[in-house]
Design a protein around this motif. Structure first.
Motif, mmCIF file in Angstrom:
data_model
loop_
_atom_site.group_PDB
_atom_site.id
_atom_site.type_symbol
_atom_site.label_atom_id
_atom_site.label_comp_id
_atom_site.label_asym_id
_atom_site.label_seq_id
_atom_site.Cartn_x
_atom_site.Cartn_y
_atom_site.Cartn_z
ATOM 1 N N THR A 55 27.333 -20.933 5.780
ATOM 2 C CA THR A 55 28.576 -20.418 5.178
ATOM 3 C C THR A 55 28.519 -20.500 3.658
ATOM 4 O OG1 THR A 55 29.870 -21.068 7.124
ATOM 5 C CG2 THR A 55 31.085 -20.710 5.085
ATOM 6 N N TYR A 56 27.950 -21.568 3.138
ATOM 7 C CA TYR A 56 27.842 -21.722 1.679
ATOM 8 C C TYR A 56 27.002 -20.607 1.065
ATOM 9 C CZ TYR A 56 26.576 -23.710 -2.844
ATOM 10 O OH TYR A 56 26.371 -23.892 -4.183
ATOM 11 N N TYR A 57 25.890 -20.257 1.718
ATOM 12 C CA TYR A 57 25.007 -19.225 1.170
ATOM 13 C C TYR A 57 25.490 -17.808 1.503
ATOM 14 C CZ TYR A 57 21.446 -22.586 -0.267
ATOM 15 O OH TYR A 57 20.762 -23.602 -0.904
ATOM 16 N N ALA A 58 26.053 -17.620 2.704
ATOM 17 C CA ALA A 58 26.450 -16.274 3.141
ATOM 18 C C ALA A 58 27.874 -15.907 2.732
ATOM 19 C CB ALA A 58 26.310 -16.161 4.656
ATOM 20 N N ASN A 59 28.662 -16.909 2.318
ATOM 21 C CA ASN A 59 30.065 -16.674 1.931
ATOM 22 C C ASN A 59 30.888 -16.059 3.061
ATOM 23 O OD1 ASN A 59 29.753 -17.627 -0.770
ATOM 24 N ND2 ASN A 59 28.778 -15.689 -1.304
ATOM 25 N N SER A 60 30.538 -16.416 4.299
ATOM 26 C CA SER A 60 31.279 -15.910 5.464
ATOM 27 C C SER A 60 31.302 -16.976 6.542
ATOM 28 C CB SER A 60 30.629 -14.639 6.012
ATOM 29 O OG SER A 60 31.190 -14.296 7.269
ATOM 30 N N PRO A 61 32.484 -17.420 6.952
ATOM 31 C CA PRO A 61 32.544 -18.440 8.004
ATOM 32 C C PRO A 61 32.063 -17.917 9.353
ATOM 33 C CG PRO A 61 34.740 -17.619 7.523
ATOM 34 C CD PRO A 61 33.831 -17.021 6.491
ATOM 35 N N TRP A 62 32.182 -16.610 9.569
ATOM 36 C CA TRP A 62 31.787 -16.050 10.867
ATOM 37 C C TRP A 62 30.269 -16.044 11.016
ATOM 38 C CZ3 TRP A 62 35.993 -16.530 13.265
ATOM 39 C CH2 TRP A 62 37.218 -16.256 12.640
ATOM 40 N N ILE A 63 29.566 -15.747 9.920
ATOM 41 C CA ILE A 63 28.105 -15.836 9.964
ATOM 42 C C ILE A 63 27.690 -17.294 10.173
ATOM 43 C CG2 ILE A 63 25.978 -15.500 8.648
ATOM 44 C CD1 ILE A 63 27.311 -13.152 7.266
ATOM 45 N N GLY A 64 28.382 -18.207 9.484
ATOM 46 C CA GLY A 64 28.104 -19.630 9.673
ATOM 47 C C GLY A 64 28.348 -20.070 11.095
ATOM 48 N N LEU A 65 29.398 -19.532 11.707
ATOM 49 C CA LEU A 65 29.731 -19.885 13.095
ATOM 50 C C LEU A 65 28.646 -19.409 14.054
ATOM 51 C CD1 LEU A 65 32.314 -21.341 14.101
ATOM 52 C CD2 LEU A 65 33.166 -19.105 14.816
ATOM 53 N N VAL A 66 28.201 -18.157 13.874
ATOM 54 C CA VAL A 66 27.142 -17.614 14.729
ATOM 55 C C VAL A 66 25.853 -18.411 14.551
ATOM 56 C CG1 VAL A 66 25.683 -15.603 15.144
ATOM 57 C CG2 VAL A 66 28.139 -15.300 14.795
ATOM 58 N N ALA A 67 25.541 -18.772 13.292
ATOM 59 C CA ALA A 67 24.332 -19.559 13.033
ATOM 60 C C ALA A 67 24.426 -20.926 13.694
ATOM 61 C CB ALA A 67 24.131 -19.707 11.522
ATOM 62 N N ALA A 68 25.602 -21.542 13.666
ATOM 63 C CA ALA A 68 25.782 -22.848 14.303
ATOM 64 C C ALA A 68 25.573 -22.757 15.807
ATOM 65 C CB ALA A 68 27.179 -23.384 13.996
ATOM 66 N N ILE A 69 26.119 -21.718 16.426
ATOM 67 C CA ILE A 69 25.947 -21.531 17.872
ATOM 68 C C ILE A 69 24.471 -21.345 18.201
ATOM 69 C CG2 ILE A 69 26.435 -19.959 19.783
ATOM 70 C CD1 ILE A 69 29.181 -19.463 18.480
ATOM 71 N N LEU A 197 20.245 -22.398 31.738
ATOM 72 C CA LEU A 197 21.440 -21.714 31.234
ATOM 73 C C LEU A 197 22.577 -22.694 30.979
ATOM 74 C CD1 LEU A 197 21.492 -18.492 33.471
ATOM 75 C CD2 LEU A 197 21.111 -18.604 31.008
ATOM 76 N N GLY A 198 22.757 -23.647 31.895
ATOM 77 C CA GLY A 198 23.827 -24.636 31.734
ATOM 78 C C GLY A 198 23.637 -25.483 30.492
ATOM 79 N N VAL A 199 22.404 -25.935 30.244
ATOM 80 C CA VAL A 199 22.141 -26.779 29.079
ATOM 81 C C VAL A 199 22.269 -25.974 27.794
ATOM 82 C CG1 VAL A 199 20.434 -28.230 27.925
ATOM 83 C CG2 VAL A 199 20.675 -28.338 30.403
ATOM 84 N N ILE A 200 21.789 -24.740 27.777
ATOM 85 C CA ILE A 200 21.893 -23.909 26.572
ATOM 86 C C ILE A 200 23.353 -23.588 26.252
ATOM 87 C CG2 ILE A 200 21.367 -21.622 25.635
ATOM 88 C CD1 ILE A 200 18.652 -21.838 27.120
ATOM 89 N N LEU A 201 24.145 -23.275 27.268
ATOM 90 C CA LEU A 201 25.581 -23.077 27.052
ATOM 91 C C LEU A 201 26.223 -24.346 26.497
ATOM 92 C CD1 LEU A 201 26.718 -21.042 30.198
ATOM 93 C CD2 LEU A 201 26.977 -20.341 27.808
ATOM 94 N N SER A 202 25.773 -25.485 27.012
ATOM 95 C CA SER A 202 26.282 -26.769 26.532
ATOM 96 C C SER A 202 26.022 -26.929 25.044
ATOM 97 C CB SER A 202 25.598 -27.903 27.311
ATOM 98 O OG SER A 202 25.949 -29.160 26.784
ATOM 99 N N GLY A 203 24.799 -26.621 24.618
ATOM 100 C CA GLY A 203 24.466 -26.743 23.200
ATOM 101 C C GLY A 203 25.263 -25.796 22.329
ATOM 102 N N ALA A 204 25.460 -24.558 22.795
ATOM 103 C CA ALA A 204 26.213 -23.573 22.014
ATOM 104 C C ALA A 204 27.662 -24.014 21.807
ATOM 105 C CB ALA A 204 26.151 -22.212 22.708
ATOM 106 N N LEU A 205 28.298 -24.513 22.866
ATOM 107 C CA LEU A 205 29.704 -24.913 22.761
ATOM 108 C C LEU A 205 29.867 -26.187 21.934
ATOM 109 C CD1 LEU A 205 30.950 -24.155 26.386
ATOM 110 C CD2 LEU A 205 31.644 -22.997 24.291
ATOM 111 N N ALA A 206 28.966 -27.158 22.121
ATOM 112 C CA ALA A 206 29.053 -28.384 21.325
ATOM 113 C C ALA A 206 28.838 -28.082 19.848
ATOM 114 C CB ALA A 206 28.021 -29.400 21.817
ATOM 115 N N ALA A 207 27.892 -27.185 19.533
ATOM 116 C CA ALA A 207 27.655 -26.810 18.144
ATOM 117 C C ALA A 207 28.852 -26.067 17.571
ATOM 118 C CB ALA A 207 26.398 -25.945 18.050
#
Length: 373
Positions: A55-69, A197-207
């Motif tokens: 988000t700091y580099y892209a100036n967009s919280p949505w890009i930061g959110l996708v990157a976090a997921i 799939l269950g573990v990957i979904l787990s990581g995406a939601l926790a992130a």
């Protein structure tokens, strides 16, 4: 008491419960498939750091959110590979991820921002917006200005998870491989594929929950900013018996405890009021334990009977002591902040100590599956 029980407490509870809900639901997908995921803390830290940095580099919280997921899903894939393909101990693997992400963000922050303590401050306009930014045509009601978009998304994830888990073929397969992977395999279900799939979904939601901490609640990443929320989310998942709606309610309980912690700081508390509240809680717990250990009743009836008996006991104590306390004329005092900050963790311990024995985990949880040849 009026200084504590305000409408702000309600909104604070929702805000503080949001990352817990997302992390706990992530844990639900993993553990329902049969893979223990105690790496929720590390996954939240991975999402928080990635979201703040991007988000700091892209100036967009949505890009930061996708990157976090994406970062959370990538770390979760590593966990899944280690636990499912390599059959590593699931608890040890999760612990390793938690330890790794206590130190790794500081190293990367030092490399990217020349500061190992935190990332740079993100401008307010680049943070995740509240609902009023997405619905500008509505009046500025407080529910719109104080509630983040991610809080609404967390509620939607609960509803979607509840539907997926109990109303779709994927949910049936997920529950089947967590309960009886041999039977699921015999029915043609790819056990390891569903677990991945269950573990990957787990990581995406926790992130996603971690991202909310750094670009929603706060405006930067600080070292170890999850502060045990991943473990509290795991406790909420156990308390909620691995069910979406019950897990949501458990997260709201822990969020309320956290919100009370904030509200109590710097507020003079009546010693008499604390005594009465403590007596009421003690009476409720003691009566419930007596009924639970000596009587074989429905749990709801046990709880209602405990409340009724506790109210009677509290009323007797109040009538017997109010004159004495009135003569003492005790002045309100401020509770030391260190004791106040213990409240969420004490609630977690009490809940686990009282209810973990009543929660039945998926039967194949923590057991690696090897297909018979």
């Amino acid at each position: 008491m009026r200084q504590i029980l305000t409408i702000s407490l309600l909104f604070s509870t929702i805000r503080l419960a949001t990352p817990l809900v997302l992390a706990a639901l992530g844990g639900l997908y993993s553990e329902r498939s049969g893979v223990i995921n105690i790496a929720l803390e590390g996954l939240m830290l991975a999402g928080a750091f990635t979201a703040a940095s991007v988000t700091y580099y892209a100036n967009s919280p949505w890009i930061g959110l996708v990157a976090a997921i994406a970062a959370g899903a990538a770390v979760a894939f590593v966990i899944a590979f280690a636990c499912i393909r390599c059959k590593a101990d699931q608890v040890v693997t999760g612990t390793g991820i938690n330890i790794l992400f206590i130190g790794l963000p500081a190293v990367l922050s030092g490399a990217f921002f020349l500061s190992s303590g935190s990332t740079p401050q993100i401008p307010k306009e680049n943070l995740l917006p509240a609902l009023d930014h997405l619905l500008p045509f509505l009046p500025p009601w407080r529910i719109l200005t104080d509630i983040s978009v991610i809080s609404v998304l967390a509620l939607l994830v609960v509803l979607v998870t509840s539907y997926v888990l109990y109303r779709t073929p994927f949910g049936l397969r997920l529950r089947a491989v967590g309960e009886n992977p041999e039977a699921a395999d015999a029915a043609g279900v790819g056990v390891n594929r569903i677990r991945y799939l269950g573990v990957i979904l787990s990581g995406a939601l926790a992130a996603l929950g971690g991202a909310y901490l750094s670009i929603g609640q706060s405006s930067l990443f600080t070292r170890n900013m999850a502060a045990g929320r991943g473990f509290i989310a795991l406790a909420a998942l156990i308390f909620g018996k691995w069910r979406p709606v019950q897990t949501l309610l458990a997260c709201l309980l822990f969020g309320f405890a956290d919100a009370i912690t904030i509200q109590l700081q710097g507020v003079p508390i009546s010693i008499v009021g604390v005594i009465y509240v403590a007596v009421g809680i003690a009476a409720l717990v003691i009566v419930w334990l007596i009924l639970h250990l000596t009587a074989n009743r429905n749990r709801l009836l046990e709880f209602l009977a405990s409340i009724a008996a506790a109210i009677v006991a509290w009323g007797i104590f109040f009538l017997a002591t109010r004159g004495y306390f009135a003569r003492l004329a005790l002045a309100p005092v401020e509770i030391p902040v260190q004791f106040i900050q213990m409240i969420p963790y004490l609630v977690t311990i009490v809940v686990l100590a009282g209810f973990i024995g009543q929660s039945r985990a998926p039967k194949a949880l923590g057991i690696p599956y090897e297909k018979e040849r």
